[in-house]
Design a protein around this motif. Structure first.
Motif, PDB file in Angstrom:
ATOM      1  N   GLY A  40       0.804  -1.218   0.000  1.00  0.00           N
ATOM      2  CA  GLY A  40       0.000   0.000   0.000  1.00  0.00           C
ATOM      3  C   GLY A  40       0.835   1.266   0.000  1.00  0.00           C
ATOM      4  N   GLU A  41       2.154   1.155   0.173  1.00  0.00           N
ATOM      5  CA  GLU A  41       3.025   2.320   0.146  1.00  0.00           C
ATOM      6  C   GLU A  41       3.270   2.731  -1.299  1.00  0.00           C
ATOM      7  OE1 GLU A  41       4.397   4.043   2.763  1.00  0.00           O
ATOM      8  OE2 GLU A  41       3.155   2.817   4.068  1.00  0.00           O
ATOM      9  N   VAL A  42       3.410   4.026  -1.517  1.00  0.00           N
ATOM     10  CA  VAL A  42       3.660   4.536  -2.849  1.00  0.00           C
ATOM     11  C   VAL A  42       4.970   5.308  -2.829  1.00  0.00           C
ATOM     12  CG1 VAL A  42       2.813   6.071  -4.646  1.00  0.00           C
ATOM     13  CG2 VAL A  42       1.195   4.732  -3.302  1.00  0.00           C
ATOM     14  N   ALA A  43       5.822   4.992  -3.774  1.00  0.00           N
ATOM     15  CA  ALA A  43       7.082   5.723  -3.868  1.00  0.00           C
ATOM     16  C   ALA A  43       6.819   7.107  -4.423  1.00  0.00           C
ATOM     17  CB  ALA A  43       8.050   4.974  -4.782  1.00  0.00           C
ATOM     18  N   SER A  44       7.587   8.086  -3.969  1.00  0.00           N
ATOM     19  CA  SER A  44       7.425   9.432  -4.495  1.00  0.00           C
ATOM     20  C   SER A  44       8.730   9.887  -5.116  1.00  0.00           C
ATOM     21  CB  SER A  44       6.994  10.401  -3.384  1.00  0.00           C
ATOM     22  OG  SER A  44       7.992  10.457  -2.399  1.00  0.00           O
ATOM     23  N   LEU A  45       8.633  10.775  -6.046  1.00  0.00           N
ATOM     24  CA  LEU A  45       9.792  11.328  -6.723  1.00  0.00           C
ATOM     25  C   LEU A  45       9.919  12.794  -6.381  1.00  0.00           C
ATOM     26  CD1 LEU A  45       9.228   9.818 -10.266  1.00  0.00           C
ATOM     27  CD2 LEU A  45      10.785   9.006  -8.518  1.00  0.00           C
ATOM     28  N   THR A  46      11.138  13.258  -6.306  1.00  0.00           N
ATOM     29  CA  THR A  46      11.372  14.678  -6.101  1.00  0.00           C
ATOM     30  C   THR A  46      11.273  15.352  -7.454  1.00  0.00           C
ATOM     31  OG1 THR A  46      12.905  14.143  -4.314  1.00  0.00           O
ATOM     32  CG2 THR A  46      13.006  16.368  -5.224  1.00  0.00           C
ATOM     33  N   THR A  47      10.492  16.392  -7.534  1.00  0.00           N
ATOM     34  CA  THR A  47      10.329  17.096  -8.795  1.00  0.00           C
ATOM     35  C   THR A  47      11.251  18.298  -8.833  1.00  0.00           C
ATOM     36  OG1 THR A  47       8.514  18.365  -7.857  1.00  0.00           O
ATOM     37  CG2 THR A  47       7.929  16.375  -9.073  1.00  0.00           C
ATOM     38  N   PRO A  48      11.653  18.705 -10.011  1.00  0.00           N
ATOM     39  CA  PRO A  48      12.538  19.864 -10.104  1.00  0.00           C
ATOM     40  C   PRO A  48      11.890  21.108  -9.515  1.00  0.00           C
ATOM     41  CG  PRO A  48      12.384  18.727 -12.220  1.00  0.00           C
ATOM     42  CD  PRO A  48      11.358  18.128 -11.303  1.00  0.00           C
ATOM     43  N   ALA A  49      12.724  21.962  -8.978  1.00  0.00           N
ATOM     44  CA  ALA A  49      12.244  23.217  -8.420  1.00  0.00           C
ATOM     45  C   ALA A  49      11.788  24.131  -9.552  1.00  0.00           C
ATOM     46  CB  ALA A  49      13.370  23.889  -7.619  1.00  0.00           C
ATOM     47  N   ALA A  50      11.019  25.123  -9.197  1.00  0.00           N
ATOM     48  CA  ALA A  50      10.545  26.075 -10.200  1.00  0.00           C
ATOM     49  C   ALA A  50      11.740  26.685 -10.910  1.00  0.00           C
ATOM     50  CB  ALA A  50       9.713  27.176  -9.529  1.00  0.00           C
ATOM     51  N   GLY A  51      11.632  26.867 -12.185  1.00  0.00           N
ATOM     52  CA  GLY A  51      12.729  27.434 -12.955  1.00  0.00           C
ATOM     53  C   GLY A  51      13.571  26.356 -13.611  1.00  0.00           C
ATOM     54  N   GLY A  52      13.193  25.065 -13.416  1.00  0.00           N
ATOM     55  CA  GLY A  52      13.872  23.974 -14.096  1.00  0.00           C
ATOM     56  C   GLY A  52      15.114  23.473 -13.406  1.00  0.00           C
ATOM     57  N   GLY A  53      15.494  24.029 -12.269  1.00  0.00           N
ATOM     58  CA  GLY A  53      16.691  23.560 -11.567  1.00  0.00           C
ATOM     59  C   GLY A  53      16.420  22.259 -10.834  1.00  0.00           C
ATOM     60  N   SER A  54      17.434  21.610 -10.415  1.00  0.00           N
ATOM     61  CA  SER A  54      17.306  20.370  -9.659  1.00  0.00           C
ATOM     62  C   SER A  54      16.933  20.694  -8.229  1.00  0.00           C
ATOM     63  CB  SER A  54      18.632  19.609  -9.708  1.00  0.00           C
ATOM     64  OG  SER A  54      18.571  18.471  -8.897  1.00  0.00           O
ATOM     65  N   ALA A  55      16.063  19.872  -7.647  1.00  0.00           N
ATOM     66  CA  ALA A  55      15.619  20.102  -6.282  1.00  0.00           C
ATOM     67  C   ALA A  55      16.752  19.875  -5.289  1.00  0.00           C
ATOM     68  CB  ALA A  55      14.453  19.178  -5.944  1.00  0.00           C
ATOM     69  N   SER A  56      17.621  18.903  -5.545  1.00  0.00           N
ATOM     70  CA  SER A  56      18.731  18.652  -4.638  1.00  0.00           C
ATOM     71  C   SER A  56      19.907  18.063  -5.414  1.00  0.00           C
ATOM     72  CB  SER A  56      18.313  17.712  -3.509  1.00  0.00           C
ATOM     73  OG  SER A  56      17.845  16.491  -4.039  1.00  0.00           O
ATOM     74  N   PRO A  57      20.726  18.923  -5.993  1.00  0.00           N
ATOM     75  CA  PRO A  57      21.855  18.416  -6.766  1.00  0.00           C
ATOM     76  C   PRO A  57      22.824  17.655  -5.857  1.00  0.00           C
ATOM     77  CG  PRO A  57      22.067  20.780  -6.455  1.00  0.00           C
ATOM     78  CD  PRO A  57      20.716  20.368  -5.912  1.00  0.00           C
ATOM     79  N   SER A  58      23.385  16.573  -6.360  1.00  0.00           N
ATOM     80  CA  SER A  58      24.316  15.762  -5.597  1.00  0.00           C
ATOM     81  C   SER A  58      25.729  16.314  -5.757  1.00  0.00           C
ATOM     82  CB  SER A  58      24.264  14.318  -6.092  1.00  0.00           C
ATOM     83  OG  SER A  58      25.252  13.565  -5.434  1.00  0.00           O
ATOM     84  N   ALA A  59      26.379  16.551  -4.627  1.00  0.00           N
ATOM     85  CA  ALA A  59      27.756  17.022  -4.656  1.00  0.00           C
ATOM     86  C   ALA A  59      28.721  15.845  -4.741  1.00  0.00           C
ATOM     87  CB  ALA A  59      28.043  17.846  -3.407  1.00  0.00           C
ATOM     88  N   ASP A  60      28.218  14.624  -4.531  1.00  0.00           N
ATOM     89  CA  ASP A  60      29.051  13.432  -4.549  1.00  0.00           C
ATOM     90  C   ASP A  60      29.152  12.869  -5.959  1.00  0.00           C
ATOM     91  OD1 ASP A  60      30.408  11.105  -4.111  1.00  0.00           O
ATOM     92  OD2 ASP A  60      28.909  10.207  -2.777  1.00  0.00           O
ATOM     93  N   PRO A  61      30.341  12.922  -6.579  1.00  0.00           N
ATOM     94  CA  PRO A  61      30.490  12.411  -7.945  1.00  0.00           C
ATOM     95  C   PRO A  61      30.312  10.890  -8.018  1.00  0.00           C
ATOM     96  CG  PRO A  61      32.621  12.973  -7.054  1.00  0.00           C
ATOM     97  CD  PRO A  61      31.596  13.435  -6.051  1.00  0.00           C
ATOM     98  N   ASP A  62      30.392  10.202  -6.885  1.00  0.00           N
ATOM     99  CA  ASP A  62      30.242   8.749  -6.870  1.00  0.00           C
ATOM    100  C   ASP A  62      28.818   8.290  -6.564  1.00  0.00           C
ATOM    101  OD1 ASP A  62      32.925   8.439  -7.432  1.00  0.00           O
ATOM    102  OD2 ASP A  62      33.506   8.371  -5.321  1.00  0.00           O
ATOM    103  N   ALA A  63      27.910   9.236  -6.361  1.00  0.00           N
ATOM    104  CA  ALA A  63      26.531   8.883  -6.043  1.00  0.00           C
ATOM    105  C   ALA A  63      25.941   8.022  -7.152  1.00  0.00           C
ATOM    106  CB  ALA A  63      25.688  10.140  -5.849  1.00  0.00           C
ATOM    107  N   GLY A  64      25.325   6.927  -6.756  1.00  0.00           N
ATOM    108  CA  GLY A  64      24.668   6.048  -7.709  1.00  0.00           C
ATOM    109  C   GLY A  64      25.551   4.968  -8.300  1.00  0.00           C
ATOM    110  N   ARG A  65      26.857   5.049  -8.092  1.00  0.00           N
ATOM    111  CA  ARG A  65      27.755   4.016  -8.630  1.00  0.00           C
ATOM    112  C   ARG A  65      27.616   2.739  -7.807  1.00  0.00           C
ATOM    113  NH1 ARG A  65      33.609   6.485  -9.081  1.00  0.00           N
ATOM    114  NH2 ARG A  65      34.063   4.300  -9.487  1.00  0.00           N
ATOM    115  N   PRO A  66      27.781   1.573  -8.454  1.00  0.00           N
ATOM    116  CA  PRO A  66      27.702   0.319  -7.697  1.00  0.00           C
ATOM    117  C   PRO A  66      28.833   0.242  -6.678  1.00  0.00           C
ATOM    118  CG  PRO A  66      28.304  -0.101  -9.990  1.00  0.00           C
ATOM    119  CD  PRO A  66      28.037   1.365  -9.871  1.00  0.00           C
ATOM    120  N   GLN A  67      28.498  -0.201  -5.480  1.00  0.00           N
ATOM    121  CA  GLN A  67      29.450  -0.242  -4.376  1.00  0.00           C
ATOM    122  C   GLN A  67      29.815  -1.688  -4.047  1.00  0.00           C
ATOM    123  OE1 GLN A  67      30.716   2.520  -2.133  1.00  0.00           O
ATOM    124  NE2 GLN A  67      32.088   0.778  -1.957  1.00  0.00           N
TER     125      GLN A  67
END
Length: 182
Positions: A40-67
């Motif tokens: 019954g849980e629903v995943a949510s996505l962060t939407t871009p902020a007004a003006g087309g910018g990213s809501a939370s840019p990642s400062a970590d260049p390794d974010a998302g890489r397989p660990q």
């Protein structure tokens, strides 16, 4: 003592073992109690902020890489590296360019390049030197002649790579030494 190329092979092997662990821990649902709790849980996505910018840019260049994890199996590590290599080949990166950060193939596949376990990085592990000594002691106890070196640990000679039980000993000792389970 091992020469530079043999040491590189040993360190690659150590990193590869960690990579396999990461793959083993991924996977889909099990149908267990944890899955029932999430019904019954629903995943949510962060939407871009007004003006087309990213809501939370990642400062970590390794974010998302397989660990790679300390307890990764060699098969798991191999699968992660095979996925990265396949991406490089799809993007036309020749083997000699795999380490060139300016290669278009390397740039396109950066997000698939496996990361070594953070515990194996002296800059991220404040107990690294002590962990290396535990690793060498453990490997020697398993009959794999190892030594503390200037930058980590290594095998006394290349024959250790072919010793019976090398891969299992490497994984066991790595988890014991760098996982804090002495």
């Amino acid at each position: 003592m091992l020469n530079l190329f043999t040491r590189a092979a040993v360190f690659t092997s150590v990193g590869t073992v960690g990579l396999v662990v990461l793959t083993a821990c991924g996977g889909g649902g099990t149908g267990g109690d944890a899955d029932k709790d999430l019904q019954g849980e629903v995943a949510s996505l962060t939407t871009p902020a007004a003006g087309g910018g990213s809501a939370s840019p990642s400062a970590d260049p390794d974010a998302g890489r397989p660990q790679i994890r300390l307890d990764s199996t060699q098969d798991e590590i191999n699968r992660l590296f095979e996925a990265w290599t396949a991406c490089l080949e799809e993007h036309g990166a020749e083997k000699k360019y795999k380490t060139d950060p300016n290669s278009p193939g390397v740039k396109a596949c950066k997000g698939k390049e496996p990361l070594d376990p953070p515990e194996l990085d002296p800059a991220k592990n404040p107990d690294y030197d002590d962990d290396v000594r535990i690793m060498v002691k453990c490997m020697n106890e398993h009959g794999i002649k190892s030594v503390v070196m200037e930058e980590g640990w290594g095998l006394e000679d290349g024959a250790g790579l072919n010793a019976p039980g090398y891969t299992e000993s490497l994984t066991t000792c790595q988890v014991k030494a760098f996982g804090g389970d002495e």
